[in-house]
Design a protein around this motif. Structure first.
Motif, PDB file in Angstrom:
ATOM      1  N   THR A 309       0.811  -1.213   0.000  1.00 30.66           N
ATOM      2  CA  THR A 309       0.000   0.000   0.000  1.00 30.66           C
ATOM      3  C   THR A 309       0.845   1.264   0.000  1.00 30.66           C
ATOM      4  O   THR A 309       0.448   2.288  -0.580  1.00 30.66           O
ATOM      5  N   VAL A 310       1.992   1.217   0.688  1.00 25.71           N
ATOM      6  CA  VAL A 310       2.879   2.386   0.741  1.00 25.71           C
ATOM      7  C   VAL A 310       3.302   2.780  -0.668  1.00 25.71           C
ATOM      8  O   VAL A 310       3.235   3.955  -1.061  1.00 25.71           O
ATOM      9  N   THR A 311       3.718   1.796  -1.453  1.00 24.49           N
ATOM     10  CA  THR A 311       4.165   2.062  -2.822  1.00 24.49           C
ATOM     11  C   THR A 311       3.012   2.553  -3.690  1.00 24.49           C
ATOM     12  O   THR A 311       3.190   3.456  -4.530  1.00 24.49           O
ATOM     13  N   GLU A 312       1.839   1.986  -3.492  1.00 22.94           N
ATOM     14  CA  GLU A 312       0.682   2.444  -4.269  1.00 22.94           C
ATOM     15  C   GLU A 312       0.390   3.917  -4.003  1.00 22.94           C
ATOM     16  O   GLU A 312       0.047   4.674  -4.926  1.00 22.94           O
ATOM     17  N   GLU A 313       0.523   4.342  -2.756  1.00 20.36           N
ATOM     18  CA  GLU A 313       0.201   5.727  -2.409  1.00 20.36           C
ATOM     19  C   GLU A 313       1.200   6.714  -2.998  1.00 20.36           C
ATOM     20  O   GLU A 313       0.823   7.822  -3.373  1.00 20.36           O
ATOM     21  N   ILE A 314       2.476   6.335  -3.070  1.00 20.77           N
ATOM     22  CA  ILE A 314       3.468   7.314  -3.537  1.00 20.77           C
ATOM     23  C   ILE A 314       3.739   7.218  -5.040  1.00 20.77           C
ATOM     24  O   ILE A 314       4.394   8.103  -5.608  1.00 20.77           O
ATOM     25  N   THR A 315       3.223   6.172  -5.696  1.00 19.74           N
ATOM     26  CA  THR A 315       3.408   6.067  -7.150  1.00 19.74           C
ATOM     27  C   THR A 315       2.102   6.197  -7.922  1.00 19.74           C
ATOM     28  O   THR A 315       2.122   6.475  -9.132  1.00 19.74           O
ATOM     29  N   GLY A 316       0.974   5.976  -7.255  1.00 22.48           N
ATOM     30  CA  GLY A 316      -0.311   5.983  -7.945  1.00 22.48           C
ATOM     31  C   GLY A 316      -0.553   4.742  -8.776  1.00 22.48           C
ATOM     32  O   GLY A 316      -1.506   4.687  -9.566  1.00 22.48           O
ATOM     33  N   ILE A 317       0.272   3.720  -8.617  1.00 23.26           N
ATOM     34  CA  ILE A 317       0.149   2.478  -9.382  1.00 23.26           C
ATOM     35  C   ILE A 317      -0.571   1.429  -8.545  1.00 23.26           C
ATOM     36  O   ILE A 317      -0.156   1.142  -7.418  1.00 23.26           O
ATOM     37  N   ASP A 318      -1.656   0.867  -9.080  1.00 19.43           N
ATOM     38  CA  ASP A 318      -2.402  -0.180  -8.389  1.00 19.43           C
ATOM     39  C   ASP A 318      -1.703  -1.512  -8.649  1.00 19.43           C
ATOM     40  O   ASP A 318      -1.849  -2.117  -9.712  1.00 19.43           O
ATOM     41  N   ILE A 319      -0.948  -1.975  -7.673  1.00 18.74           N
ATOM     42  CA  ILE A 319      -0.127  -3.171  -7.858  1.00 18.74           C
ATOM     43  C   ILE A 319      -0.980  -4.421  -8.015  1.00 18.74           C
ATOM     44  O   ILE A 319      -0.667  -5.306  -8.828  1.00 18.74           O
ATOM     45  N   VAL A 320      -2.073  -4.513  -7.283  1.00 15.43           N
ATOM     46  CA  VAL A 320      -2.914  -5.710  -7.364  1.00 15.43           C
ATOM     47  C   VAL A 320      -3.583  -5.802  -8.735  1.00 15.43           C
ATOM     48  O   VAL A 320      -3.679  -6.893  -9.315  1.00 15.43           O
ATOM     49  N   LYS A 321      -4.045  -4.684  -9.265  1.00 18.60           N
ATOM     50  CA  LYS A 321      -4.606  -4.719 -10.625  1.00 18.60           C
ATOM     51  C   LYS A 321      -3.561  -5.204 -11.630  1.00 18.60           C
ATOM     52  O   LYS A 321      -3.878  -5.977 -12.549  1.00 18.60           O
ATOM     53  N   TRP A 322      -2.325  -4.753 -11.446  1.00 17.85           N
ATOM     54  CA  TRP A 322      -1.287  -5.199 -12.377  1.00 17.85           C
ATOM     55  C   TRP A 322      -0.973  -6.678 -12.203  1.00 17.85           C
ATOM     56  O   TRP A 322      -0.587  -7.358 -13.156  1.00 17.85           O
ATOM     57  N   GLN A 323      -1.134  -7.215 -10.989  1.00 13.99           N
ATOM     58  CA  GLN A 323      -0.994  -8.661 -10.823  1.00 13.99           C
ATOM     59  C   GLN A 323      -2.001  -9.401 -11.703  1.00 13.99           C
ATOM     60  O   GLN A 323      -1.665 -10.387 -12.371  1.00 13.99           O
ATOM     61  N   LEU A 324      -3.234  -8.913 -11.689  1.00 17.43           N
ATOM     62  CA  LEU A 324      -4.281  -9.533 -12.498  1.00 17.43           C
ATOM     63  C   LEU A 324      -3.992  -9.374 -13.988  1.00 17.43           C
ATOM     64  O   LEU A 324      -4.142 -10.316 -14.783  1.00 17.43           O
ATOM     65  N   ARG A 325      -3.559  -8.180 -14.372  1.00 19.68           N
ATOM     66  CA  ARG A 325      -3.303  -7.919 -15.792  1.00 19.68           C
ATOM     67  C   ARG A 325      -2.133  -8.740 -16.316  1.00 19.68           C
ATOM     68  O   ARG A 325      -2.181  -9.278 -17.430  1.00 19.68           O
ATOM     69  N   ASP A 338       8.916   6.496 -16.239  1.00 19.00           N
ATOM     70  CA  ASP A 338       7.575   7.013 -15.953  1.00 19.00           C
ATOM     71  C   ASP A 338       7.208   6.891 -14.474  1.00 19.00           C
ATOM     72  O   ASP A 338       6.224   7.498 -14.025  1.00 19.00           O
ATOM     73  N   VAL A 339       7.965   6.087 -13.720  1.00 19.16           N
ATOM     74  CA  VAL A 339       7.655   5.875 -12.296  1.00 19.16           C
ATOM     75  C   VAL A 339       8.151   7.089 -11.511  1.00 19.16           C
ATOM     76  O   VAL A 339       9.350   7.356 -11.449  1.00 19.16           O
ATOM     77  N   GLU A 340       7.224   7.815 -10.925  1.00 15.09           N
ATOM     78  CA  GLU A 340       7.574   9.005 -10.154  1.00 15.09           C
ATOM     79  C   GLU A 340       7.095   8.841  -8.714  1.00 15.09           C
ATOM     80  O   GLU A 340       6.003   8.332  -8.457  1.00 15.09           O
ATOM     81  N   ILE A 341       7.933   9.271  -7.786  1.00 20.07           N
ATOM     82  CA  ILE A 341       7.601   9.194  -6.360  1.00 20.07           C
ATOM     83  C   ILE A 341       6.988  10.522  -5.940  1.00 20.07           C
ATOM     84  O   ILE A 341       7.607  11.585  -6.067  1.00 20.07           O
ATOM     85  N   ASP A 342       5.753  10.447  -5.440  1.00 21.30           N
ATOM     86  CA  ASP A 342       5.007  11.649  -5.056  1.00 21.30           C
ATOM     87  C   ASP A 342       4.777  11.658  -3.545  1.00 21.30           C
ATOM     88  O   ASP A 342       3.943  10.913  -3.023  1.00 21.30           O
ATOM     89  N   GLY A 343       5.548  12.483  -2.837  1.00 18.48           N
ATOM     90  CA  GLY A 343       5.321  12.655  -1.403  1.00 18.48           C
ATOM     91  C   GLY A 343       5.850  11.505  -0.570  1.00 18.48           C
ATOM     92  O   GLY A 343       6.825  10.838  -0.917  1.00 18.48           O
ATOM     93  N   HIS A 344       5.156  11.270   0.549  1.00 19.90           N
ATOM     94  CA  HIS A 344       5.612  10.278   1.525  1.00 19.90           C
ATOM     95  C   HIS A 344       4.399   9.520   2.050  1.00 19.90           C
ATOM     96  O   HIS A 344       3.312  10.098   2.211  1.00 19.90           O
ATOM     97  N   ALA A 345       4.577   8.226   2.326  1.00 11.43           N
ATOM     98  CA  ALA A 345       3.486   7.409   2.874  1.00 11.43           C
ATOM     99  C   ALA A 345       4.015   6.520   3.983  1.00 11.43           C
ATOM    100  O   ALA A 345       5.152   6.047   3.932  1.00 11.43           O
ATOM    101  N   ILE A 346       3.189   6.308   4.986  1.00 19.37           N
ATOM    102  CA  ILE A 346       3.516   5.436   6.109  1.00 19.37           C
ATOM    103  C   ILE A 346       2.346   4.496   6.353  1.00 19.37           C
ATOM    104  O   ILE A 346       1.193   4.930   6.357  1.00 19.37           O
ATOM    105  N   GLU A 347       2.654   3.210   6.544  1.00 16.75           N
ATOM    106  CA  GLU A 347       1.624   2.221   6.893  1.00 16.75           C
ATOM    107  C   GLU A 347       1.805   1.800   8.349  1.00 16.75           C
ATOM    108  O   GLU A 347       2.912   1.465   8.772  1.00 16.75           O
ATOM    109  N   TYR A 348       0.707   1.802   9.089  1.00  9.77           N
ATOM    110  CA  TYR A 348       0.683   1.356  10.480  1.00  9.77           C
ATOM    111  C   TYR A 348      -0.131   0.060  10.554  1.00  9.77           C
ATOM    112  O   TYR A 348      -1.328   0.057  10.253  1.00  9.77           O
ATOM    113  N   ARG A 349       0.518  -1.021  10.939  1.00 12.84           N
ATOM    114  CA  ARG A 349      -0.209  -2.277  11.115  1.00 12.84           C
ATOM    115  C   ARG A 349      -1.025  -2.194  12.410  1.00 12.84           C
ATOM    116  O   ARG A 349      -0.480  -1.898  13.477  1.00 12.84           O
TER     117      ARG A 349
END
Length: 606
Positions: A309-325, A338-349
């Protein structure tokens, strides 16, 4: 694209995958155990099938039961999520040989990279630096001793099929070799159906950096930047973020390219994560690890990660959709540039654990209150709603809070707001711990390492955080007058006030204070309701629901206070059950493989 996908998992990751399917117009199938009949992923799916009893080995890990459910449902693909069968190459091959498509890397790639000794060989040949260690499985304590003589101690014994600290034991001197070797093999067998282990030099205080990979079946490999997973307790990640606050751009590019090179050498496709350890150097809060810092390949997770989820938030790329594709043989439609890092994201379990009790799993309970946060930059991945029961048969994680902002400073401020809004009552969670960490100097400055929580953080501070922000505990002393604190809203002259009142003499509301290993005055009963143990003697009881991995004593043995009498697996963690007083073992009431509930008497000592 597929028409119907079976998700061979449970909880938040099952719902996460189902949401991606829904957006692609794909129907979803859930599988569930007896313990998960009313679970959130079952509610969310278009249809659901029971695959067996609560024990994972008899349900979620049952290859034939899962495949049979896919056939019954008419599913044309299976997504394994993470954990359970996600990195099981044998199951992946069975799916590949069936009429159903496997959504993940090939079974061949999983065998090359999923077993750590094979992965180290592949990376070494690809020029990716590896931690000094064995490239063949280890079975004899003498091999541990020989490795220690050559490389020194401490040594990490690691399960080949493991990950996230599961099946990993640290040997600090030769006397521990045999015990730790057997424990690692036992965990590998229990969690990954693979008792094979290998050895590595153990880095004392590294940073844990991982790189997200996406690759298709047409030879395109992309990395999506790195995540920093250095905040861990007992090798279990609790907070993950991206990008890392410790790396220079030059070093992150070197690590990212090493991951791409490794994926290409392994003929890898679909999503995966290449994990590295970066040797931490003495530095100040304003200094970063430069391009000359040493980094070593750790392992490949041949699946989606919890923290994707962290990577999805800072790249805008839906990784699970790409798994399916990718599984549907589509080609990646973006270049590395084309991969650009936008801002910062933190995940709390959000784990059902008591941080003040060494993060012991909650013994059970109900989500009496479940009120998650929202607002800009706040994402919740969960599969629960208020009133649900806490299922304790599996992992302790119940949800994930992901916060995204323009930079790390704003992300921490937004995190503080979101965690303050997040309310769960009915049992302990680690939310109070997270609220402590976002004000902790080492974490906010980004100078923490993988050993910070276990070896450096003052645990009195964790206790204070739980007392301040955690649930109300009922008293252990039955003779004390019980006090319940209740909050009311009152209005005076048109202004609202929150008022706290203490109610004395009434039963306390909150979570019970667990008492595993304490003497129990009552008489335990067997399944038929008959007396199972005598009323006298020290009764060592289970402090949580779980499975007995081993029994360390026999009737007639002499034990001392603190001796281990059983090893109990609960929520994928080994827990030593110890005697609180010495004496002679008069009764052993459990055996290896037995399932027990909280409070069940395991051993009686006279």
């Amino acid at each position: 694209m597929f028409s119907k996908v079976l998700v061979a998992n449970r909880g938040e990751i099952a719902v996460r995958v189902m949401r991606a399917c829904a957006e692609l117009g794909v129907r979803t199938v859930a599988v569930y155990s007896d313990a998960d009949k009313h679970a959130g992923h079952v509610r969310y799916a278009d249809e659901a099938y029971n695959v067996g009893p609560a024990r994972a080995a008899d349900s979620y890990l049952d290859h034939e039961a899962v495949l049979d459910a896919a056939r019954k449902a008419g599913a044309d693909a299976i997504h394994p999520g993470y954990g359970f069968l996600a990195e099981n190459a044998t199951f992946a091959r069975k799916v590949e040989e069936s009429e159903v498509v496997w959504i993940g890397p090939s079974a061949d790639a999983m065998e090359r990279l999923g077993e750590k000794t094979k992965a180290r060989k592949v990376m070494n040949e690809a020029g990716v630096p590896i931690v000094p260690g064995t490239t063949d499985p280890v079975d004899d304590p003498a091999e541990v001793h020989e490795f220690g003589e050559e490389y020194g101690y401490p040594i990490a014994i690691k399960a080949e099929g493991g990950g996230g600290g599961r099946g990993m034991k640290i040997v600090r001197d030769p006397d521990e070799a045999e015990e730790k070797l057997q424990s690692a093999k036992r965990e590998g067998e229990a969690y990954f159906d693979n008792p094979s282990v290998y050895l590595e030099r153990y880095l004392e205080k590294p940073r844990h950096i991982e790189v997200q990979i996406l690759a298709d079946r047409h030879g395109n490999v992309r990395h999506l930047g790195e995540r920093d997973c250095s905040l861990q307790r007992r090798h279990q990640k609790v907070i993950e973020e991206g990008p890392s606050p410790a790396l220079t751009d030059e070093l992150r590019e070197k690590i990212g390219e090493a991951a791409r090179r490794g994926a290409d050498a392994a003929d890898y496709y679909n999503a995966g994560t290449f994990e590295f350890l970066v040797e931490e150097e003495p530095r100040g809060a304003d200094e970063l690890l430069g391009p000359d810092a040493d980094f070593y390949f750790l392992e490949v997770n041949t699946r989606i990660q919890v923290e994707h989820t962290v990577t999805e938030e800072i790249t805008g790329i839906d990784i699970v959709k790409w798994q399916l594709r990718v599984a549907a043989d589509e080609e990646l439609d973006f270049a590395q540039d084309d991969v650009e890092i936008d801002g910062h994201a933190i995940e709390y379990r959000i784990n059902a654990e008591n941080p003040a009790d060494e993060f012991a799993p909650a013994p059970g309970g109900t989500f009496e209150t479940y009120d998650p946060p929202g607002g800009i930059g706040v994402r919740l991945d969960d599969a629960i709603r208020q009133g649900d029961d806490l299922v304790t048969d599996y992992d302790s994680m119940v949800a994930k809070l992901i916060v995204h902002a323009s930079d790390r400073e704003e992300c921490l401020a937004r995190s503080e707001r979101a965690l303050r809004e997040y309310e769960i009552t009915g049992f302990h969670t680690i939310i109070p711990f997270h609220r402590l960490m976002i004000t902790d100097k080492a974490f906010t400055e980004g100078t923490h390492t993988t050993k910070y929580l276990d070896e450096e953080l003052d645990h009195d501070r964790i206790q204070q955080a739980v007392e301040r922000w955690g649930p109300v505990e009922s008293s252990d002393d039955a003779d004390e007058e019980e006090v319940t604190e209740r909050e009311f809203t009152v209005e005076v002259n048109g202004k609202r006030f929150q008022v706290s009142l203490e109610e004395r003499g009434a039963p306390a509301i909150g979570v019970p204070a667990g008492g595993g290993g304490r003497s129990r005055p009552d008489v335990a009963t067997n399944d038929d309701g008959g007396a199972a143990v005598a009323a006298d003697g020290e009764q060592v009881a289970a402090e949580m629901q779980g499975t007995i991995l081993s029994v360390e004593v026999n009737e007639g043995d002499e034990v001392a206070a603190g001796d281990v009498v059983c090893v109990l697996e609960a929520m994928k963690m080994e827990n030593d059950v110890v005697a609180e007083a010495g004496g002679t073992v008069s009764q052993v009431l459990v055996g290896e493989g037995d399932s027990v509930d909280m409070g069940d008497v395991l051993v009686v000592i006279e």
